[in-house]
Design an enzyme around this catalytic site. Structure first.
Site, PDB file in Angstrom:
ATOM      1  NE  ARG A 180      -2.443  -1.985   3.226  1.00  0.00           N
ATOM      2  CZ  ARG A 180      -2.753  -2.207   4.295  1.00  0.00           C
ATOM      3  NH1 ARG A 180      -3.694  -1.422   4.815  1.00  0.00           N
ATOM      4  NH2 ARG A 180      -2.155  -3.094   4.996  1.00  0.00           N
ATOM      5  NE  ARG A 215      39.658  51.744 -10.513  1.00  0.00           N
ATOM      6  CZ  ARG A 215      39.439  51.860  -9.307  1.00  0.00           C
ATOM      7  NH1 ARG A 215      38.727  51.095  -8.444  1.00  0.00           N
ATOM      8  NH2 ARG A 215      39.758  53.381  -8.915  1.00  0.00           N
TER       9      ARG A 215
END
Ligand code: UD1
Ligand code: CA
Length: 454
Positions: A14, A438
């Site tokens: 089940r 940068r």
């Protein structure tokens, strides 16, 4: 003190599952593990699990905590117990029979049933409960003097027997020699053609042995799990027990019905747990922590006075005084120091992070060894993956990382280094070095403004 025999060979149809029923979990622990642990906690000196259906999937759950007997064909509960006969013969004292799909049974109950069995001088004692709806259970038939006469299965019961509300929990205590004696006499003469363990009681009674019933107060303990609905009901009951246990030990749980704590978790006193929190695996939380709304902690180790808000922490250690979140994701393999800040929208993975470091916002750090008192500006990223391999980076103590910095791993950053905002770092930085990586700003003079400028 006793040998525990746990029946766990059944199919569990089940559940509608590819897994054997007893390997399903309640509060993070397999059904069978709960029953093994209850047996051991009750003082079992031997535990035997009878397995059969998909036995190879059940073995890893048992590990070396129980002996294993195989029932290759399911021919009834009596037949299942027969498979453990060598262990029953070897039993030093009595034998307790339990079901692998009944995880709510408590150690104290097992112990009390064994004590009752001995004090009554019984050969067999069945653990019973009184149910308003007894459908499906074996009924306890008692004589006029209240003594147990036999157990009748639903399918074999007469109408008056079906009206009986006292039921067989499927758990028993037997004297080991009495059990061997009765198993040898068992036949499958019943509606289902099975060897019923329940018939052993009548066999013993007919041989002038004393049998009895031990009635439980708490019917939850006998709840067997047959389907997913019952699994969730057992989860709720077990969760309630676990939460109450922590609350009694000094943990505040503000809204217990929304808090899920695994069986193996440890939580220190004066820790406060808010709503919608899942604490799973072998998580250990120290004293005075605050676990705010919406957290998941799995196999996490938290020191004392840690605050976690709306965050996920997996398989990692967090030092005392550290705060995590809101909305942080601590992935496996992190070892975070004391008084660290792992702030909002921060993801860390497989990192060592020193004491006092601040990773305040919008940052990803992976595969990195980071020193103490480092300050990460907003938007730092370790570029640890080149599409094929992963690389580690090392960042020393007292480093200042400007906002929007990328570390292209592997990189070594020396102690006290300072990184200008917006840098993409591709080379190592020496101690106390300033790195600026940068494009330089260009200002064009005389610019007349964009086309929208009036
Ligand atoms: C059994 C009892 C019943 C009791 C009920 C409690 C018998 C004949 N009946 O009925 O009186 O009220 O439990 O839940 O014992 N198992 C095996 N091998 C087998 C058969 C079963 O290992 O061949 C295991 C199952 O996996 C399960 C347990 O034994 O864990 C009980 O079996 P189940 O078929 O559910 O018994 P019930 O019919 O519910
Ligand atoms: Ca059953």
């Amino acid at each position: 003190m006793f040998t525990s025999i746990i029946l766990a060979a059944g199919m569990g149809t089940r559940m509608k599952s590819d897994m054997p029923k007893v390997t399903h979990k309640v509060c993070g622990k397999e059904l069978l593990s709960w029953v093994i642990d209850a047996s051991v906690a009750a003082g079992a000196d031997d535990v035997v699990a009878i397995i059969g259906h998909k036995a190879d999937m059940v073995r890893p759950v048992i590990e070396d905590r129980a002996k294993i007997a195989i029932q290759s064909e399911q021919r009834g509960t009596g037949h299942a117990v027969m498979q453990a006969k060598e262990y029953i013969r070897a039993a030093k004292d009595c034998v307790v029979v339990l079901n692998g799909d009944t995880p709510l049974v408590c150690a104290d109950t097992i112990k009390a049933a064994v004590d009752y069995h001995k004090s009554q001088g019984n050969s067999a004692t069945v653990i019973t409960a009184e149910l308003s709806d007894a459908t499906g259970y074996g009924r306890i038939v008692r004589g006029a003097d209240g003594s147990v006469l036999k157990i009748v299965e639903q399918k074999d019961a007469t109408d008056s027997e079906k009206a009986i509300r006292e039921i067989n929990s499927g758990m028993y205590v037997f004297d080991s020699d009495a059990l061997v004696f009765a198993l040898d006499k068992l036949t499958p003469n019943n509606a289902q053609g099975e060897y019923y363990l329940t018939d052993t009681l009548e066999i013993l009674r007919n041989s002038s042995k004393k049998i009895g019933g031990y009635r439980l107060e708490d019917n939850d303990e006998i709840r067997g799990i047959n389907d997913r609905v019952q699994l969730s009901e057992a989860e709720a009951i077990m969760q309630d027990r676990i939460n109450k246990c922590h609350m009694r030990e000094g943990v505040t749980i503000i809204n217990p019905s929304s808090v899920f704590i695994s069986a193996d978790a440890e939580i220190g006193r004066d820790t406060v747990i808010a709503s919608n929190v899942i604490i799973s695996g072998k998580t250990k939380i120290g004293k005075g922590c605050v676990i705010e709304m919406g957290c998941k902690l799995d196999d996490a180790q938290l020191g004392d006075n840690v605050t976690v808000t709306s965050s996920v922490i997996l398989k990692s250690r967090i030092g005392s005084g550290t705060s995590v979140g809101p909305f942080a994701y601590v992935r496996p393999g992190c070892n975070v120091g004391k008084n660290v800040k792992v702030g909002d929208f921060v993801e860390i993975k497989n990192d060592n992070i020193g004491d006092g470091t601040k990773i305040s916002h919008l940052t990803y750090l992976g595969d990195s060894d980071i020193g103490r008192n480092v300050n990460f500006g907003c938007g730092t990223v370790t570029c640890n993956y080149d599409g094929k391999d992963k690389y580690r980076s090392t960042i020393g103590d007292d480093v200042f990382v400007g906002c929007n910095t990328n570390f292209v791993s592997p990189i070594n950053v020396g102690d006290g280094a300072y990184i200008a905002a917006g840098s993409t770092i591709t080379d190592d930085i020496p101690d106390k070095g300033l790195a600026i990586a940068r494009a330089k700003q260009v200002n064009k003079e005389g610019w007349k403004g964009n086309k929208y400028t009036k």
